[in-house]
Design a protein around this motif. Structure first.
Motif, PDB file in Angstrom:
ATOM      1  N   ASP A 190       0.836  -1.197   0.000  1.00  0.00           N
ATOM      2  CA  ASP A 190       0.000   0.000   0.000  1.00  0.00           C
ATOM      3  C   ASP A 190       0.872   1.249   0.000  1.00  0.00           C
ATOM      4  OD1 ASP A 190      -2.341  -1.373  -0.032  1.00  0.00           O
ATOM      5  OD2 ASP A 190      -2.800  -1.136   2.084  1.00  0.00           O
ATOM      6  N   LEU A 191       0.717   2.082  -1.035  1.00  0.00           N
ATOM      7  CA  LEU A 191       1.357   3.387  -1.070  1.00  0.00           C
ATOM      8  C   LEU A 191       0.521   4.357  -0.242  1.00  0.00           C
ATOM      9  CD1 LEU A 191       3.701   4.986  -2.384  1.00  0.00           C
ATOM     10  CD2 LEU A 191       2.112   5.580  -4.222  1.00  0.00           C
ATOM     11  N   CYS A 192       1.159   5.110   0.633  1.00  0.00           N
ATOM     12  CA  CYS A 192       0.452   5.997   1.567  1.00  0.00           C
ATOM     13  C   CYS A 192       1.195   7.330   1.655  1.00  0.00           C
ATOM     14  CB  CYS A 192       0.384   5.378   2.977  1.00  0.00           C
ATOM     15  SG  CYS A 192      -0.078   3.636   3.057  1.00  0.00           S
ATOM     16  N   ALA A 193       0.551   8.306   2.274  1.00  0.00           N
ATOM     17  CA  ALA A 193       1.195   9.602   2.484  1.00  0.00           C
ATOM     18  C   ALA A 193       0.668  10.239   3.764  1.00  0.00           C
ATOM     19  CB  ALA A 193       0.963  10.532   1.307  1.00  0.00           C
ATOM     20  N   LEU A 194       1.559  10.614   4.646  1.00  0.00           N
ATOM     21  CA  LEU A 194       1.223  11.506   5.755  1.00  0.00           C
ATOM     22  C   LEU A 194       1.351  12.934   5.235  1.00  0.00           C
ATOM     23  CD1 LEU A 194       3.165   9.896   8.747  1.00  0.00           C
ATOM     24  CD2 LEU A 194       0.684  10.049   8.505  1.00  0.00           C
TER      25      LEU A 194
ATOM     26  N   PRO B 103      13.469  -7.042   9.586  1.00  0.00           N
ATOM     27  CA  PRO B 103      12.068  -7.474   9.440  1.00  0.00           C
ATOM     28  C   PRO B 103      11.107  -6.290   9.371  1.00  0.00           C
ATOM     29  CG  PRO B 103      12.784  -7.795  11.698  1.00  0.00           C
ATOM     30  CD  PRO B 103      14.006  -7.376  10.928  1.00  0.00           C
ATOM     31  N   SER B 104      11.183  -5.542   8.277  1.00  0.00           N
ATOM     32  CA  SER B 104      10.430  -4.299   8.134  1.00  0.00           C
ATOM     33  C   SER B 104       9.155  -4.523   7.340  1.00  0.00           C
ATOM     34  CB  SER B 104      11.291  -3.254   7.429  1.00  0.00           C
ATOM     35  OG  SER B 104      10.527  -2.126   7.057  1.00  0.00           O
ATOM     36  N   THR B 105       8.059  -3.925   7.806  1.00  0.00           N
ATOM     37  CA  THR B 105       6.793  -3.938   7.057  1.00  0.00           C
ATOM     38  C   THR B 105       6.347  -2.527   6.689  1.00  0.00           C
ATOM     39  OG1 THR B 105       5.569  -3.963   9.155  1.00  0.00           O
ATOM     40  CG2 THR B 105       5.978  -6.091   8.081  1.00  0.00           C
ATOM     41  N   VAL B 106       7.207  -1.534   6.906  1.00  0.00           N
ATOM     42  CA  VAL B 106       6.888  -0.168   6.507  1.00  0.00           C
ATOM     43  C   VAL B 106       8.186   0.538   6.110  1.00  0.00           C
ATOM     44  CG1 VAL B 106       6.991   0.635   8.906  1.00  0.00           C
ATOM     45  CG2 VAL B 106       5.812   2.026   7.187  1.00  0.00           C
ATOM     46  N   CYS B 107       8.138   1.251   4.988  1.00  0.00           N
ATOM     47  CA  CYS B 107       9.322   1.937   4.496  1.00  0.00           C
ATOM     48  C   CYS B 107       8.963   3.368   4.138  1.00  0.00           C
ATOM     49  CB  CYS B 107       9.879   1.213   3.267  1.00  0.00           C
ATOM     50  SG  CYS B 107      11.336   1.997   2.538  1.00  0.00           S
ATOM     51  N   ALA B 108       9.674   4.330   4.745  1.00  0.00           N
ATOM     52  CA  ALA B 108       9.525   5.735   4.367  1.00  0.00           C
ATOM     53  C   ALA B 108      10.253   5.940   3.047  1.00  0.00           C
ATOM     54  CB  ALA B 108      10.102   6.640   5.446  1.00  0.00           C
TER      55      ALA B 108
ATOM     56  N   VAL C 140      10.992  -0.921  11.589  1.00  0.00           N
ATOM     57  CA  VAL C 140      10.526  -2.181  12.185  1.00  0.00           C
ATOM     58  C   VAL C 140       9.530  -1.852  13.290  1.00  0.00           C
ATOM     59  CG1 VAL C 140      11.195  -4.320  13.338  1.00  0.00           C
ATOM     60  CG2 VAL C 140      12.744  -3.263  11.667  1.00  0.00           C
ATOM     61  N   PRO C 141       8.253  -2.131  13.091  1.00  0.00           N
ATOM     62  CA  PRO C 141       7.258  -1.830  14.133  1.00  0.00           C
ATOM     63  C   PRO C 141       7.484  -2.672  15.391  1.00  0.00           C
ATOM     64  CG  PRO C 141       6.201  -2.190  11.999  1.00  0.00           C
ATOM     65  CD  PRO C 141       7.619  -2.637  11.860  1.00  0.00           C
ATOM     66  N   GLU C 142       7.249  -2.060  16.539  1.00  0.00           N
ATOM     67  CA  GLU C 142       7.266  -2.813  17.789  1.00  0.00           C
ATOM     68  C   GLU C 142       6.043  -3.721  17.835  1.00  0.00           C
ATOM     69  OE1 GLU C 142       7.390   0.008  20.923  1.00  0.00           O
ATOM     70  OE2 GLU C 142       9.316   0.885  20.315  1.00  0.00           O
ATOM     71  N   ARG C 143       6.100  -4.696  18.700  1.00  0.00           N
ATOM     72  CA  ARG C 143       4.991  -5.640  18.811  1.00  0.00           C
ATOM     73  C   ARG C 143       3.696  -4.895  19.173  1.00  0.00           C
ATOM     74  NH1 ARG C 143       4.517 -11.090  19.401  1.00  0.00           N
ATOM     75  NH2 ARG C 143       2.705 -11.881  20.532  1.00  0.00           N
ATOM     76  N   GLY C 144       2.653  -5.119  18.374  1.00  0.00           N
ATOM     77  CA  GLY C 144       1.369  -4.487  18.633  1.00  0.00           C
ATOM     78  C   GLY C 144       1.243  -3.079  18.100  1.00  0.00           C
ATOM     79  N   VAL C 145       2.283  -2.559  17.440  1.00  0.00           N
ATOM     80  CA  VAL C 145       2.247  -1.192  16.899  1.00  0.00           C
ATOM     81  C   VAL C 145       2.080  -1.283  15.385  1.00  0.00           C
ATOM     82  CG1 VAL C 145       3.495   0.978  16.636  1.00  0.00           C
ATOM     83  CG2 VAL C 145       3.690  -0.335  18.760  1.00  0.00           C
ATOM     84  N   SER C 146       1.139  -0.537  14.835  1.00  0.00           N
ATOM     85  CA  SER C 146       0.862  -0.592  13.399  1.00  0.00           C
ATOM     86  C   SER C 146       1.990   0.060  12.601  1.00  0.00           C
ATOM     87  CB  SER C 146      -0.446   0.125  13.094  1.00  0.00           C
ATOM     88  OG  SER C 146      -0.296   1.523  13.302  1.00  0.00           O
TER      89      SER C 146
ATOM     90  N   THR D 232       4.085   3.521  13.426  1.00  0.00           N
ATOM     91  CA  THR D 232       5.549   3.446  13.465  1.00  0.00           C
ATOM     92  C   THR D 232       6.183   4.573  12.665  1.00  0.00           C
ATOM     93  OG1 THR D 232       5.481   1.040  13.747  1.00  0.00           O
ATOM     94  CG2 THR D 232       7.517   1.982  12.890  1.00  0.00           C
ATOM     95  N   VAL D 233       5.687   4.812  11.446  1.00  0.00           N
ATOM     96  CA  VAL D 233       6.264   5.875  10.625  1.00  0.00           C
ATOM     97  C   VAL D 233       5.908   7.248  11.209  1.00  0.00           C
ATOM     98  CG1 VAL D 233       4.393   6.156   8.949  1.00  0.00           C
ATOM     99  CG2 VAL D 233       6.750   6.489   8.227  1.00  0.00           C
ATOM    100  N   ASP D 234       4.741   7.369  11.826  1.00  0.00           N
ATOM    101  CA  ASP D 234       4.351   8.608  12.506  1.00  0.00           C
ATOM    102  C   ASP D 234       5.360   8.949  13.599  1.00  0.00           C
ATOM    103  OD1 ASP D 234       3.219  10.289  14.568  1.00  0.00           O
ATOM    104  OD2 ASP D 234       1.251   9.982  13.685  1.00  0.00           O
ATOM    105  N   ARG D 235       5.672   7.955  14.432  1.00  0.00           N
ATOM    106  CA  ARG D 235       6.618   8.193  15.529  1.00  0.00           C
ATOM    107  C   ARG D 235       8.001   8.554  15.013  1.00  0.00           C
ATOM    108  NH1 ARG D 235       5.335   3.078  19.616  1.00  0.00           N
ATOM    109  NH2 ARG D 235       3.284   3.800  20.373  1.00  0.00           N
ATOM    110  N   ALA D 236       8.439   7.881  13.947  1.00  0.00           N
ATOM    111  CA  ALA D 236       9.787   8.120  13.424  1.00  0.00           C
ATOM    112  C   ALA D 236       9.949   9.541  12.891  1.00  0.00           C
ATOM    113  CB  ALA D 236      10.103   7.103  12.333  1.00  0.00           C
ATOM    114  N   TYR D 237       8.851  10.131  12.397  1.00  0.00           N
ATOM    115  CA  TYR D 237       8.942  11.466  11.791  1.00  0.00           C
ATOM    116  C   TYR D 237       8.199  12.536  12.602  1.00  0.00           C
ATOM    117  CZ  TYR D 237      11.235   9.468   7.747  1.00  0.00           C
ATOM    118  OH  TYR D 237      12.138   8.845   6.927  1.00  0.00           O
ATOM    119  N   GLY D 238       7.731  12.171  13.814  1.00  0.00           N
ATOM    120  CA  GLY D 238       7.148  13.164  14.712  1.00  0.00           C
ATOM    121  C   GLY D 238       5.891  13.826  14.185  1.00  0.00           C
TER     122      GLY D 238
END
Length: 409
Positions: free
Chosen positions: A256-260, A357-362, A383-389, A393-399
């Motif tokens: 899935d291509l996405c954009a914040l 083991p990454s499921t999300v890439c900026a 790499v998302p923490e257990r139970g974190v979408s 994860t990408v939200d936290r990485a980029y504030g």
């Protein structure tokens, strides 16, 4: 009922009638229907391109039946016999091209698939509003688990039918419509170059790397019109006794291509297929996702469009991709990101090999600083923490600082 863009439906019959219609009127350009039969995403030869000047495929699987007028409607018809489609053909793409104008001038454009034996409508897609596009991919038939499905595509091109043909592997070296080429004109004095205008700006391609990760679109005249972001991927293949096949780490891979986004007034949000948050091109957030490709082969992968005519309303956009299903990480995935400003040079880059083991890439961060639009290559596997979408994860990485709730397609 019309299908949503990006959706699909099974095709219950093998012999089908495909109608491409639009409303006629003053100033409406002529529209021509065509079909491309694709093997591994490309035509095998020019014979796989069916249009008004080449109305029948050699296999007899697709025929262009011409057009007719019904009251206020103009309709082009294609006949499709899926039972006669050769085994190497994986997809049949249904396209339309506008002659003498753009699809922004074509009202009520639609594609309808009918079972002629029963008269039942199998699928219908009413194309959303267009702007500068001169060619459209309206829908496609594609093989899935031994049968056929129809997908509503709705992807536009501003390069006309020749651009679509080139995209799918056809070499265009002469006009395909209209009168024969004119005889060469006698030599004339070379005039001075015209003033530099946005529509004349066609710089060479820019490739971003780790050493040179960013580029200013403003310096290349690329801050108006639309910016199309494309993600295309393929998976690792290995050889077996039965020939090439998908790497065993993947089933039906769905990326899935996405954009914040953050707007100039401080509003924040996400554009993604999850939760049907496809966005909008002509109202906030001025970002639109073109459907949901669950194969990696929808026209050219997944596409996201940003309306740069509302550049002053945008502060920053982070484009990212998630693994929705079919794999536990990006390992073994080969992906390319291309950003195509309507004016200016295309910008592209490849993703590095994934070793975590990454499921999300900026993918890319686009920032507006005083009207200067800067694209920065991120290519950052998270790499998302257990139970974190992946989204959180990408939200936290980029504030980004958003609140998230579970969603589904």
């Amino acid at each position: 009922m019309t299908m949503p863009k990006g959706s699909n439906t099974p095709v219950p019959a093998t012999v089908l009638r495909v109608e491409l219609g639009r409303r006629r009127g003053a100033g409406v350009p002529d529209v021509d229907a065509s079909a491309l039969l694709l093997a591994a995403g490309k035509v095998r030869s020019d014979a796989d391109f069916v249009f008004c000047d080449q109305p029948a495929h050699p296999s007899g699987a697709v025929r262009h039946e011409g057009g007719r007028t019904e009251g206020a409607l103009v309709v082009d018809t294609l006949s499709v016999d899926l039972a006669r489609v050769e085994g190497a053909i994986e997809r049949i793409v249904l396209a339309a091209s506008a002659d003498g104008g753009t699809f922004g001038q074509v009202p009520d454009l639609y594609v309808e698939v009918t079972d002629p034996a029963s008269g039942r409508v199998v699928a219908r897609f009413d194309s959303p509003g267009a702007t500068v596009e001169t060619a459209f991919l309206l829908g496609e038939f594609y093989r899935r688990q031994g049968g056929w499905k129809f997908r509503a595509v709705g992807q536009g091109y501003d390069s006309g039918l020749d651009g679509v043909a080139t995209e799918f592997g056809i070499t265009v070296d002469e006009p395909r419509h209209g009168a024969p080429p004119l005889a060469p004109a006698p030599p004339a004095p070379v005039p001075p170059p015209p003033p530099r205008a946005p529509s004349a700006v066609r710089p060479s391609r820019v490739t971003l790397t780790k050493a040179a990760p960013s580029v200013s679109l403003a310096k290349q005249g690329g801050t108006a019109g639309v910016l199309r972001v494309n993600l295309n991927w393929r998976t690792r293949e290995r050889l077996s006794g039965r020939g090439p096949r998908r790497w065993s780490g993947y089933g039906d891979l769905d990326l899935d291509l996405c954009a914040l986004y953050e707007l100039a007034d401080g509003r924040k949000g996400v554009v993604q297929a999850l939760g049907n948050s496809f966005g909008s091109l002509h109202r906030p957030p001025y970002i639109h996702l073109d459907g949901d490709d669950r194969t990696g082969a929808l026209a050219s992968g997944e596409n996201l469009t940003v309306n740069l005519d509302h550049l002053r309303d945008l502060r920053r956009v982070l484009v990212f991709v998630t693994v929705y299903e079919g794999a536990s990480s990006f390992a073994g995935l080969h992906a390319t990101v291309t950003l195509r400003p309507q004016y200016g040079a295309p910008v592209d880059f490849s993703l590095d090999e994934c070793t975590v083991p990454s499921t999300v890439c900026a993918l890319a961060l686009i920032t507006n600083t005083g009207g200067d639009l800067v694209v920065r290559r991120e290519a950052r596997y998270l790499v998302p923490e257990r139970g974190v979408s992946p989204q959180r994860t990408v939200d936290r990485a980029y504030g980004w600082g958003m609140n998230w709730t579970p969603g589904r397609k």
